[in-house]
Scaffold this active site. Structure first.
Site, PDB file in Angstrom:
ATOM      1  N   ALA A 294      24.986   9.971 -27.266  1.00  0.00           N
ATOM      2  CA  ALA A 294      25.437   9.258 -26.068  1.00  0.00           C
ATOM      3  C   ALA A 294      26.853   9.680 -25.674  1.00  0.00           C
ATOM      4  CB  ALA A 294      25.360   7.756 -26.296  1.00  0.00           C
TER       5      ALA A 294
ATOM      6  N   GLY B 299       0.841  -1.193   0.000  1.00  0.00           N
ATOM      7  CA  GLY B 299       0.000   0.000   0.000  1.00  0.00           C
ATOM      8  C   GLY B 299       0.877   1.243   0.000  1.00  0.00           C
TER       9      GLY B 299
HETATM   10  C1  HXC Z   1      -3.165  -4.005  12.716  1.00  0.00           C
HETATM   11  C2  HXC Z   1      -2.194  -5.919  11.946  1.00  0.00           C
HETATM   12  C3  HXC Z   1      -2.040  -5.350  10.661  1.00  0.00           C
HETATM   13  C4  HXC Z   1      -2.505  -4.025  10.479  1.00  0.00           C
HETATM   14  C5  HXC Z   1      -1.245  -7.321  10.604  1.00  0.00           C
HETATM   15  N1  HXC Z   1      -1.691  -7.142  11.852  1.00  0.00           N
HETATM   16  N2  HXC Z   1      -1.460  -6.247   9.850  1.00  0.00           N
HETATM   17  N3  HXC Z   1      -2.760  -5.241  12.949  1.00  0.00           N
HETATM   18  N4  HXC Z   1      -3.055  -3.374  11.525  1.00  0.00           N
HETATM   19  N5  HXC Z   1      -2.372  -3.422   9.309  1.00  0.00           N
HETATM   20  C6  HXC Z   1      -1.630  -8.086  12.946  1.00  0.00           C
HETATM   21  C7  HXC Z   1      -2.545  -9.261  12.767  1.00  0.00           C
HETATM   22  O1  HXC Z   1      -3.800  -8.945  13.279  1.00  0.00           O
HETATM   23  C8  HXC Z   1      -1.853 -10.321  13.607  1.00  0.00           C
HETATM   24  O2  HXC Z   1      -2.125 -10.089  14.961  1.00  0.00           O
HETATM   25  C9  HXC Z   1      -0.397 -10.017  13.396  1.00  0.00           C
HETATM   26  O3  HXC Z   1      -0.326  -8.654  12.945  1.00  0.00           O
HETATM   27  C10 HXC Z   1       0.259 -10.869  12.366  1.00  0.00           C
HETATM   28  O4  HXC Z   1      -0.551 -10.883  11.202  1.00  0.00           O
HETATM   29  P1  HXC Z   1      -0.886 -12.228  10.438  1.00  0.00           P
HETATM   30  O5  HXC Z   1      -1.967 -11.878   9.480  1.00  0.00           O
HETATM   31  O6  HXC Z   1      -1.120 -13.330  11.406  1.00  0.00           O
HETATM   32  O7  HXC Z   1       0.488 -12.496   9.695  1.00  0.00           O
HETATM   33  P2  HXC Z   1       0.737 -13.078   8.251  1.00  0.00           P
HETATM   34  O8  HXC Z   1      -0.103 -14.279   8.004  1.00  0.00           O
HETATM   35  O9  HXC Z   1       2.209 -13.217   8.119  1.00  0.00           O
HETATM   36  O10 HXC Z   1       0.230 -11.940   7.239  1.00  0.00           O
HETATM   37  C11 HXC Z   1       0.858 -10.702   7.185  1.00  0.00           C
HETATM   38  C12 HXC Z   1       0.028  -9.712   6.371  1.00  0.00           C
HETATM   39  C13 HXC Z   1      -1.430  -9.673   6.890  1.00  0.00           C
HETATM   40  C14 HXC Z   1       0.030 -10.165   4.887  1.00  0.00           C
HETATM   41  C15 HXC Z   1       0.702  -8.361   6.448  1.00  0.00           C
HETATM   42  O11 HXC Z   1      -1.391  -9.470   8.291  1.00  0.00           O
HETATM   43  C16 HXC Z   1      -2.233  -8.602   6.300  1.00  0.00           C
HETATM   44  O12 HXC Z   1      -2.729  -8.721   5.174  1.00  0.00           O
HETATM   45  N6  HXC Z   1      -2.434  -7.531   7.060  1.00  0.00           N
HETATM   46  C17 HXC Z   1      -3.251  -6.424   6.643  1.00  0.00           C
HETATM   47  C18 HXC Z   1      -2.567  -5.623   5.619  1.00  0.00           C
HETATM   48  C19 HXC Z   1      -3.304  -4.399   5.287  1.00  0.00           C
HETATM   49  O13 HXC Z   1      -4.379  -4.429   4.612  1.00  0.00           O
HETATM   50  N7  HXC Z   1      -2.816  -3.247   5.775  1.00  0.00           N
HETATM   51  C20 HXC Z   1      -3.391  -1.986   5.537  1.00  0.00           C
HETATM   52  C21 HXC Z   1      -2.958  -1.611   4.144  1.00  0.00           C
HETATM   53  S1  HXC Z   1      -3.379   0.012   3.751  1.00  0.00           S
HETATM   54  P3  HXC Z   1      -2.103 -11.266  16.045  1.00  0.00           P
HETATM   55  O14 HXC Z   1      -2.570 -10.616  17.282  1.00  0.00           O
HETATM   56  O15 HXC Z   1      -3.015 -12.321  15.513  1.00  0.00           O
HETATM   57  O16 HXC Z   1      -0.693 -11.717  16.126  1.00  0.00           O
HETATM   58  C22 HXC Z   1      -2.042   0.853   4.183  1.00  0.00           C
HETATM   59  C23 HXC Z   1      -2.199   2.253   3.844  1.00  0.00           C
HETATM   60  C24 HXC Z   1      -0.933   2.970   4.097  1.00  0.00           C
HETATM   61  O17 HXC Z   1      -1.120   0.364   4.697  1.00  0.00           O
HETATM   62  C25 HXC Z   1      -1.130   4.331   3.501  1.00  0.00           C
HETATM   63  C26 HXC Z   1       0.044   5.176   3.640  1.00  0.00           C
HETATM   64  C27 HXC Z   1      -0.152   6.459   2.909  1.00  0.00           C
END
Ligand code: HXC
Length: 508
Positions: free
Chosen positions: A405, A169
């Site tokens: 170049a 993202g």
């Molecule tokens: C809060 C989060 C998190 C997030 C992961 N966790 N991403 N908590 N906010 N964005 C937490 C999970 O709940 C979990 O907690 C722990 O981290 C590990 O995550 P898992 O999913 O178990 O790990 P894994 O299977 O390795 O997957 C990793 C991952 C997945 C692919 C990153 O967690 C995921 O898809 N997360 C969401 C990604 C996302 O959509 N982010 C927002 C994007 S938008 P527990 O307690 O179970 O250990 C963005 C905008 C930025 O980022 C803009 C900037 C301008």
């Protein structure tokens, strides 16, 4: 008193455990180190001072008030790498997936601000699930605060990003604005939208690795500089790499004792260029034979390999090396290589790193794809970068320097300080055969061959350019290191300023 000390120790211990043993084990099971383990590999032993270990998030939504983990998912602080100061942040995936909260962002901003104040590089170890979903817009604000600092720090202190896990993202834009990106193979990825969104929108089916893995970004996209096998390799290479960089744009170049004789002759270079102009040779050989101890840290080796960029040292001081590579696309300039070279030249200029350019370039790559892809604007990037650079610029033409170049590759006309050519150099508008076919269109094959020989005789050498002063000297290949080293000594106190302006308008 004893209780207080014990409490401090207990709090520190709790912070060091991040998200707990189970999550640490899960991190290890993925072949990844934890944030603190990474920091300890990257930093000199006992040099790391951690800040904000007790910072917690300020979110009460979605049950977050029940879940507070000291440090809030990022380890920040300062320390040394081979004795030189650096500020770092390392996202801790074991704490809320390393996701970025408002407080997490504040911690990163604090070390960036300190680095900027004192003049020291920033290294970010990225391993994060992105915006802390429970915090919503507070997290987005946090990202933008980091972005703003990336921009203000650009050209003031070197910024290096290591991608050691997810980075997706808008989060990708902080590393994208840093100077160098290193990734870990099969363990890290960067993309703006992931495979699922891609499938929904464009119906393309692609894995995370194919879409934004280390190999993709160091070959196809050129977003990242180098892909490493694992965390340890990436961190150890970062230590080596760091040694080439000045601490800031107000610090001098790092200098290390050099035992490699500055005037070392390399007789083998006299036969590096093959007798046939169409036969390639490996430009790396020249770079390594000129550099101190053959040490060359190449960036983007697998992307746009028709141009080579990286750092070496001459007499213990860093130089940026840019070189055409005859082994790939005959060393011609195209969109990707122009962009790759231009950004590197600008980094060197921003940090007062002299640029040594080795030229063997037959021209710009022809083709519809190149023209429609904007070779005009993209080729202009490299031209612009060289022309605006005020650092010492030494150029050695080994063989071809044809057409536009020739001008682009740090020619005399773009304020090259010392422009040398080997006796094998051919400085001309184009190759002899192409030139003759234009001038003598309609002539017989025999006549073309005769005129080609005549044209080669007249122009396929460095002496016409030398007679005009475009080349300062024609040098023996074996003496290249001596001539470059001597040139750099003499240019050490070079002063040159561009006219005042708010900033330039490089063709982006
Ligand atoms: C809060 C989060 C998190 C997030 C992961 N966790 N991403 N908590 N906010 N964005 C937490 C999970 O709940 C979990 O907690 C722990 O981290 C590990 O995550 P898992 O999913 O178990 O790990 P894994 O299977 O390795 O997957 C990793 C991952 C997945 C692919 C990153 O967690 C995921 O898809 N997360 C969401 C990604 C996302 O959509 N982010 C927002 C994007 S938008 P527990 O307690 O179970 O250990 C963005 C905008 C930025 O980022 C803009 C900037 C301008």
């Amino acid at each position: 008193m004893a209780t207080t000390i014990e409490e401090l120790e207990a709090r520190r211990q709790a912070a060091r455990m991040g998200g707990g043993q189970k999550r640490i084990d899960a991190q290890h099971a993925k072949g990844r180190l934890t944030a603190r383990e990474r920091v300890s590999v990257l930093m000199d032993p006992d040099s790391f001072e951690e800040y904000d270990m007790f910072v917690e998030h300020n979110c009460a939504d979605f049950g977050m008030d029940e879940q507070r983990i000291p440090g809030d998912g990022v380890v920040t602080g300062s320390g040394t790498i081979n004795g030189r100061l650096v500020y770092i942040f390392a996202q801790d995936f074991t704490v809320f997936g390393g996701s970025l909260s408002e407080r997490h962002a504040q911690k990163i901003c604090k070390v960036m601000d300190m680095a900027l104040k004192v003049g020291a590089p920033v290294i970010g170890l990225n391993d994060s699930g992105g915006a802390r979903i429970q915090e919503g817009v507070a997290s987005l604000g946090g990202y933008a605060e980091v972005f703003q600092r990336n921009v203000l720090a650009s050209g003031v202190v070197p910024q290096i990003s290591l991608i050691m896990g997810p980075c997706a993202g808008g989060a990708v834009y902080s590393p994208a604005m840093t100077d160098f990106i290193f990734m870990v193979k099969d363990s890290s990825y960067m993309f703006v939208t992931g495979p699922e969104v891609v499938k929904t929108v464009t119906n393309e089916v692609v894995t995370q690795e194919e879409l934004g893995g280390a190999v993709t970004h160091t070959t196809k996209s050129g977003v990242a500089d180098v892909a490493f096998e694992n965390d340890i390799d990436a961190l150890m290479a970062t230590r080596q790499f760091f040694d080439f960089l000045p601490l800031s744009n107000r610090h001098d170049l790092p200098e290390r004792p050099c035992h490699d004789p500055w005037d070392r002759h390399e007789d083998s270079l006299d036969t590096l260029v093959p007798p046939s102009a169409a036969t390639p040779y490996d430009m790396h050989e020249l770079i390594r034979k000129v550099a101190d101890d053959g040490d060359f840290f190449e960036l983007q080796p697998a992307h746009a390999a028709n141009i080579i960029i990286g750092f070496a040292r001459i007499e213990g001081r860093t130089v940026g090396v840019v070189a055409n590579q005859p082994m790939v696309l005959a060393g011609c300039l195209d969109i990707a290589s122009s962009k790759k070279g231009a950004r590197f030249v600008r980094f060197c200029d921003a940090f007062d790193i002299p640029i040594v350019t080795f030229v063997d370039v037959p021209g710009f790559l022809p083709g519809v794809a190149q023209e429609h892809g904007g070779i005009i604007k993209n080729g202009a990037k490299l031209l612009f970068a060289y022309a605006e650079a005020t650092v010492p610029k030494i150029t050695v033409i080994t063989r071809k320097a044809y057409g536009g170049a020739y001008d682009v590759m740090a020619s005399k006309h773009l304020r090259g300080d010392l422009n040398y050519a080997w006796p094998t150099a051919e400085i001309a508008v184009m190759g002899a055969k192409g030139a003759v076919e234009i001038i003598f269109r309609g002539k017989t094959a025999k006549e073309i061959a005769e005129h080609t020989a005549e044209y080669e005789e007249r122009f396929a050498n460095p002496f016409v350019a030398a007679s005009k002063g475009f080349i300062d000297d024609v040098i023996m290949p074996h003496s290249t290191r001596r001539r470059v080293a001597q040139g750099l000594r003499r240019l050490r106190d070079k002063e040159l300023e561009n006219p005042w302006k708010k900033h330039d308008n490089i063709p982006l």
